[in-house]
Design a protein around this motif. Sequence first.
Motif, PDB file in Angstrom:
ATOM      1  N   ILE A 236       0.828  -1.201   0.000  1.00 48.63           N
ATOM      2  CA  ILE A 236       0.000   0.000   0.000  1.00 48.63           C
ATOM      3  C   ILE A 236       0.865   1.255   0.000  1.00 48.63           C
ATOM      4  O   ILE A 236       0.580   2.230  -0.697  1.00 48.63           O
ATOM      5  N   GLY A 237       1.955   1.250   0.775  1.00 48.44           N
ATOM      6  CA  GLY A 237       2.822   2.412   0.855  1.00 48.44           C
ATOM      7  C   GLY A 237       3.432   2.782  -0.484  1.00 48.44           C
ATOM      8  O   GLY A 237       3.458   3.959  -0.869  1.00 48.44           O
ATOM      9  N   PHE A 238       3.911   1.788  -1.217  1.00 42.71           N
ATOM     10  CA  PHE A 238       4.501   2.064  -2.528  1.00 42.71           C
ATOM     11  C   PHE A 238       3.443   2.579  -3.494  1.00 42.71           C
ATOM     12  O   PHE A 238       3.696   3.495  -4.282  1.00 42.71           O
ATOM     13  N   GLU A 239       2.255   1.996  -3.444  1.00 42.97           N
ATOM     14  CA  GLU A 239       1.174   2.446  -4.323  1.00 42.97           C
ATOM     15  C   GLU A 239       0.765   3.886  -4.000  1.00 42.97           C
ATOM     16  O   GLU A 239       0.470   4.675  -4.908  1.00 42.97           O
ATOM     17  N   LEU A 240       0.765   4.238  -2.728  1.00 42.89           N
ATOM     18  CA  LEU A 240       0.479   5.624  -2.344  1.00 42.89           C
ATOM     19  C   LEU A 240       1.545   6.559  -2.920  1.00 42.89           C
ATOM     20  O   LEU A 240       1.234   7.638  -3.431  1.00 42.89           O
ATOM     21  N   ALA A 241       2.808   6.127  -2.822  1.00 40.21           N
ATOM     22  CA  ALA A 241       3.895   6.948  -3.346  1.00 40.21           C
ATOM     23  C   ALA A 241       3.743   7.170  -4.846  1.00 40.21           C
ATOM     24  O   ALA A 241       3.993   8.275  -5.353  1.00 40.21           O
ATOM     25  N   GLN A 242       3.325   6.144  -5.569  1.00 42.86           N
ATOM     26  CA  GLN A 242       3.120   6.296  -7.010  1.00 42.86           C
ATOM     27  C   GLN A 242       2.009   7.303  -7.316  1.00 42.86           C
ATOM     28  O   GLN A 242       2.134   8.122  -8.233  1.00 42.86           O
ATOM     29  N   LEU A 243       0.937   7.240  -6.546  1.00 36.85           N
ATOM     30  CA  LEU A 243      -0.171   8.171  -6.752  1.00 36.85           C
ATOM     31  C   LEU A 243       0.258   9.602  -6.483  1.00 36.85           C
ATOM     32  O   LEU A 243      -0.088  10.530  -7.234  1.00 36.85           O
ATOM     33  N   VAL A 244       0.998   9.795  -5.401  1.00 34.92           N
ATOM     34  CA  VAL A 244       1.471  11.118  -5.033  1.00 34.92           C
ATOM     35  C   VAL A 244       2.406  11.666  -6.113  1.00 34.92           C
ATOM     36  O   VAL A 244       2.303  12.825  -6.529  1.00 34.92           O
ATOM     37  N   ALA A 245       3.332  10.824  -6.569  1.00 32.95           N
ATOM     38  CA  ALA A 245       4.287  11.248  -7.596  1.00 32.95           C
ATOM     39  C   ALA A 245       3.570  11.617  -8.896  1.00 32.95           C
ATOM     40  O   ALA A 245       3.938  12.588  -9.563  1.00 32.95           O
ATOM     41  N   ALA A 246       2.550  10.851  -9.246  1.00 29.89           N
ATOM     42  CA  ALA A 246       1.805  11.120 -10.478  1.00 29.89           C
ATOM     43  C   ALA A 246       1.098  12.470 -10.432  1.00 29.89           C
ATOM     44  O   ALA A 246       0.839  13.084 -11.477  1.00 29.89           O
ATOM     45  N   ASP A 247       0.806  12.940  -9.202  1.00 32.65           N
ATOM     46  CA  ASP A 247       0.172  14.244  -9.046  1.00 32.65           C
ATOM     47  C   ASP A 247       1.189  15.374  -8.918  1.00 32.65           C
ATOM     48  O   ASP A 247       0.821  16.522  -8.614  1.00 32.65           O
ATOM     49  N   GLY A 248       2.474  15.051  -9.097  1.00 36.17           N
ATOM     50  CA  GLY A 248       3.487  16.091  -9.143  1.00 36.17           C
ATOM     51  C   GLY A 248       4.129  16.461  -7.823  1.00 36.17           C
ATOM     52  O   GLY A 248       4.894  17.434  -7.761  1.00 36.17           O
ATOM     53  N   TYR A 249       3.848  15.720  -6.767  1.00 39.61           N
ATOM     54  CA  TYR A 249       4.486  15.994  -5.480  1.00 39.61           C
ATOM     55  C   TYR A 249       5.921  15.476  -5.485  1.00 39.61           C
ATOM     56  O   TYR A 249       6.224  14.433  -6.065  1.00 39.61           O
ATOM     57  N   ASP A 250       6.810  16.192  -4.813  1.00 40.92           N
ATOM     58  CA  ASP A 250       8.107  15.643  -4.483  1.00 40.92           C
ATOM     59  C   ASP A 250       7.922  14.700  -3.304  1.00 40.92           C
ATOM     60  O   ASP A 250       7.002  14.873  -2.493  1.00 40.92           O
ATOM     61  N   LEU A 251       8.812  13.713  -3.201  1.00 37.72           N
ATOM     62  CA  LEU A 251       8.590  12.628  -2.243  1.00 37.72           C
ATOM     63  C   LEU A 251       9.786  12.369  -1.341  1.00 37.72           C
ATOM     64  O   LEU A 251      10.939  12.395  -1.790  1.00 37.72           O
ATOM     65  N   ILE A 252       9.496  12.088  -0.086  1.00 38.38           N
ATOM     66  CA  ILE A 252      10.444  11.455   0.823  1.00 38.38           C
ATOM     67  C   ILE A 252       9.787  10.164   1.274  1.00 38.38           C
ATOM     68  O   ILE A 252       8.677  10.181   1.831  1.00 38.38           O
ATOM     69  N   ILE A 253      10.438   9.043   0.985  1.00 41.00           N
ATOM     70  CA  ILE A 253       9.870   7.748   1.352  1.00 41.00           C
ATOM     71  C   ILE A 253      10.805   7.044   2.325  1.00 41.00           C
ATOM     72  O   ILE A 253      12.025   7.178   2.240  1.00 41.00           O
ATOM     73  N   ALA A 254      10.213   6.288   3.243  1.00 39.90           N
ATOM     74  CA  ALA A 254      10.998   5.642   4.294  1.00 39.90           C
ATOM     75  C   ALA A 254      10.492   4.235   4.554  1.00 39.90           C
ATOM     76  O   ALA A 254       9.308   3.928   4.379  1.00 39.90           O
ATOM     77  N   ALA A 255      11.404   3.379   4.984  1.00 42.53           N
ATOM     78  CA  ALA A 255      11.082   2.030   5.437  1.00 42.53           C
ATOM     79  C   ALA A 255      12.272   1.534   6.252  1.00 42.53           C
ATOM     80  O   ALA A 255      13.345   2.144   6.255  1.00 42.53           O
ATOM     81  N   ASP A 256      12.085   0.415   6.934  1.00 42.10           N
ATOM     82  CA  ASP A 256      13.166  -0.112   7.773  1.00 42.10           C
ATOM     83  C   ASP A 256      13.993  -1.166   7.037  1.00 42.10           C
ATOM     84  O   ASP A 256      14.646  -1.994   7.661  1.00 42.10           O
ATOM     85  N   GLU A 257      13.968  -1.125   5.710  1.00 48.26           N
ATOM     86  CA  GLU A 257      14.704  -2.095   4.908  1.00 48.26           C
ATOM     87  C   GLU A 257      15.275  -1.412   3.670  1.00 48.26           C
ATOM     88  O   GLU A 257      14.736  -0.410   3.185  1.00 48.26           O
ATOM     89  N   THR A 258      16.378  -1.962   3.163  1.00 51.64           N
ATOM     90  CA  THR A 258      17.052  -1.345   2.019  1.00 51.64           C
ATOM     91  C   THR A 258      16.233  -1.408   0.737  1.00 51.64           C
ATOM     92  O   THR A 258      16.556  -0.712  -0.232  1.00 51.64           O
ATOM     93  N   ASP A 259      15.177  -2.221   0.726  1.00 48.75           N
ATOM     94  CA  ASP A 259      14.298  -2.269  -0.446  1.00 48.75           C
ATOM     95  C   ASP A 259      13.694  -0.903  -0.764  1.00 48.75           C
ATOM     96  O   ASP A 259      13.201  -0.678  -1.879  1.00 48.75           O
ATOM     97  N   ILE A 260      13.714  -0.002   0.214  1.00 50.72           N
ATOM     98  CA  ILE A 260      13.157   1.329  -0.014  1.00 50.72           C
ATOM     99  C   ILE A 260      13.919   2.050  -1.124  1.00 50.72           C
ATOM    100  O   ILE A 260      13.346   2.841  -1.878  1.00 50.72           O
TER     101      ILE A 260
END
Length: 261
Positions: free
Chosen positions: A18-42
């Motif tokens: 869900i988090g990655f999908e939210l990030a995609q939606l936000v990016a598609a609307d032109g927002y700059d992003l800071i994304i975080a997780a507790d694993e290097t997959d981020i």
Amino acid sequence: MTNGTGKLAVVTGASSGIGFELAQLVAADGYDLIIAADETDIHDAAAKLKDEGANVVSIVADLSDEEGVEELVAEIAKAGRPVDLLFANAGRGLGHGFLDQDDAEWLRVIDTNIVGTLLLIKKVGRQMRERGEGRILSIAGFMPGTFQAVYNGTKAFIDSFSFALREELRDTGVTVTCLMPGPTETRFFERAGLLDTKVGQDEKDDPADVAKAGYDAVLAGEGDVVSGWKNKIQSSLANVTPAETLAKQHRKMAEPGSADR
């Protein structure tokens, strides 16, 4: 953040699901992003978003403790701009009976889902209130979770907290939205040790659909959204069903070995 001039969104737990999908939606609307997780997959998630044209910074931070939250807050400060959207999506699950769970594991569930979430919301939320603008999304639930007692308990806490905070922030320009997803096709069930359960093996909601429901609700400033038609029916029934009955129903889904029954 390179050449960041637009609005800023922060998404935690954004390496997948869900988090990655939210990030995609936000990016598609032109927002700059800071994304975080507790694993290097981020960082892999960030690479995918960059390939799609997003301006994104990724950070590995354990949001189960104050140090991890401070690391993320410091990264936000580097952007030099206020946070417009905060998606407090990071969460940790844990299956099996409470008395059989390792203490360190269930304590980390509480620290991630409640303590870290509240610390982040408070730090970012104060800045939003000061400028009179901002939107926050939390992830919650409502059903007693037999064989997921601690996890579901933390989500019930977030449910109550989110509605209370929303009311406290009424007329400030800051909104709080509570997303209540049903079982969703993510890595959650593997990480929580629930693959041998009925809920772990059953068909689940598409995380893209769940994220879209939450994102639309955030932009509309709604108080809550229940994603998925099946989950909507269950949530409606939950409002009139005794908690003891709900706990028994959840046992059928989450008891270890229930996938084979």
